[in-house]
Enzyme design. Sequence first.
Site, PDB file in Angstrom:
ATOM      1  N   GLU A   1      41.541  44.593  44.909  1.00 46.49           N
ATOM      2  CA  GLU A   1      41.068  45.623  45.844  1.00 46.49           C
ATOM      3  C   GLU A   1      42.188  45.975  46.820  1.00 46.49           C
ATOM      4  O   GLU A   1      42.686  45.107  47.539  1.00 46.49           O
ATOM      5  CB  GLU A   1      39.838  45.119  46.597  1.00 46.49           C
TER       6      GLU A   1
ATOM      7  N   GLY B   1      30.303  52.765  40.803  1.00 49.35           N
ATOM      8  CA  GLY B   1      28.882  52.487  40.601  1.00 49.35           C
ATOM      9  C   GLY B   1      28.763  51.566  39.406  1.00 49.35           C
ATOM     10  O   GLY B   1      29.400  50.520  39.383  1.00 49.35           O
TER      11      GLY B   1
ATOM     12  N   HIS C   1      38.489  45.654  40.915  1.00 57.34           N
ATOM     13  CA  HIS C   1      37.920  44.568  41.750  1.00 57.34           C
ATOM     14  C   HIS C   1      38.337  43.212  41.202  1.00 57.34           C
ATOM     15  O   HIS C   1      37.550  42.259  41.225  1.00 57.34           O
ATOM     16  CB  HIS C   1      36.376  44.637  41.791  1.00 57.34           C
TER      17      HIS C   1
ATOM     18  N   SER D   1      37.055  52.256  40.845  1.00 60.85           N
ATOM     19  CA  SER D   1      36.096  51.292  40.267  1.00 60.85           C
ATOM     20  C   SER D   1      35.610  51.762  38.881  1.00 60.85           C
ATOM     21  O   SER D   1      36.416  51.838  37.958  1.00 60.85           O
ATOM     22  CB  SER D   1      34.968  51.088  41.272  1.00 60.85           C
ATOM     23  N   ALA D   2      34.337  52.089  38.714  1.00 58.71           N
ATOM     24  CA  ALA D   2      33.855  52.568  37.406  1.00 58.71           C
ATOM     25  C   ALA D   2      34.646  53.799  36.952  1.00 58.71           C
ATOM     26  O   ALA D   2      34.932  53.963  35.765  1.00 58.71           O
ATOM     27  CB  ALA D   2      32.364  52.894  37.477  1.00 58.71           C
TER      28      ALA D   2
END
Lengths: 235, 235
Positions: free
Chosen positions: A194, A90, A159, A122-123
């Site tokens: 990714e 997020g 990413h 990710s986050a």
Amino acid sequence: MKKMIIASTSTLYNGSYLEYLLPTLSEFFKDVKTITFVPYAQPDGISLDAYTAKAAQAFEKIGKKVIGVHTFDNPADGIEQAEAIFTGGGNTFLLVSKLYQYKLMQAIEKVVKSGTPYLGTSAGSNICGLTMGTTNDMPIIYPPSFQTLALVPFNLNPHYLDPIADSTHMGETRETRIQEFHTINPQPVVGLREGSWLEVVDETITLKGELTARIFRKNTTPEEWPTNADLSFLK
Amino acid sequence: MKKMIIASTSTLYNGSYLEYLLPTLSEFFKDVKTITFVPYAQPDGISLDAYTAKAAQAFEKIGKKVIGVHTFDNPADGIEQAEAIFTGGGNTFLLVSKLYQYKLMQAIEKVVKSGTPYLGTSAGSNICGLTMGTTNDMPIIYPPSFQTLALVPFNLNPHYLDPIADSTHMGETRETRIQEFHTINPQPVVGLREGSWLEVVDETITLKGELTARIFRKNTTPEEWPTNADLSFLK
């Protein structure tokens, strides 16, 4: 005894949520029945319950239950009691703000160092590094600090994106941004494309997935490291 | 009596520094001999002097002198004494950190409100809005606040970038990031494409350049506004 998977993304193009990681997660979480989910990075209007349900739906495929840490009166209790932890993606500014607000930064650090398996995407991966200073996210909220879990001795750039050939856009490339980071900060940055992830077993850090990772060190030309490379030397 | 040019970028693809803006700047700065340059956004290893020399080289073409605000013992004195101000691009987190460090946030706000002409490009434009919360930059340093000059009653997103067709990258698009901003923050966001700028004359704000701008308002479908549109209604 740390045991972590630090993944670039939750989802690959044309894939479903966590799909590409499920074979790995099935093995990684083999001694675990229930995974405690940290949903706080999610800003886009879906509720914490809905985000937790999305994680639960993916983990059901490998026979795991998921419980949202936000369902505990004191979320830190949820972390203390967790068999395993998954922090989803997020917005990193929002995630870090909430982790400080609920005193989860120390709680997560403590249990992961004691052996609670941790998955981040990710986050949820950004926060495993020394600081959130190499996130790609927009600063939509002011966190009390950019310091994060420091469970690995460098920073992450999930990413990771190569420069787009023939682009006429004058905004900085990802590589330029990371080089700007290095004008002020000393720590290495692992650019995870990714489909890549880091597997952490105690102090051994291995690149996994099918792609190379781009490693940025201050005053050094960026390097491509192959999958299965041992990156434990980075600090 | 505010008089500002808030530009998306300093440089267009295949153009030289400030080139596309020079006809506009020649008129905008017609009563000004010397422009005080704020170089603090620059992180990429070139010195403040070198960055100032780059700005001076561009302004020489329209007969203006440039002085770096960093050459004053107290940079706030440089702002107080400025005939005009230009804040260049780089990293917004670094720029905002330095503006607070040297007490320039209040100094710039005060003189611009009193009529000192102001030019911003990129990071120098971001700071004209209510907050720096819609910058594209990496958080390479922790500023004391995300609050900025609030010389216009909304936020800016310079270098606004449309989604890339057929991209397989799973990172958020710029539009998604701005929508995430709106889950927490109420103010409109003006997405300025490279080649666009806002002309501010007192409380009248006009879109300039050849392109449309993308306007994001909370709980509203993003809108494209044409060049020469009066955007004074935004708040």
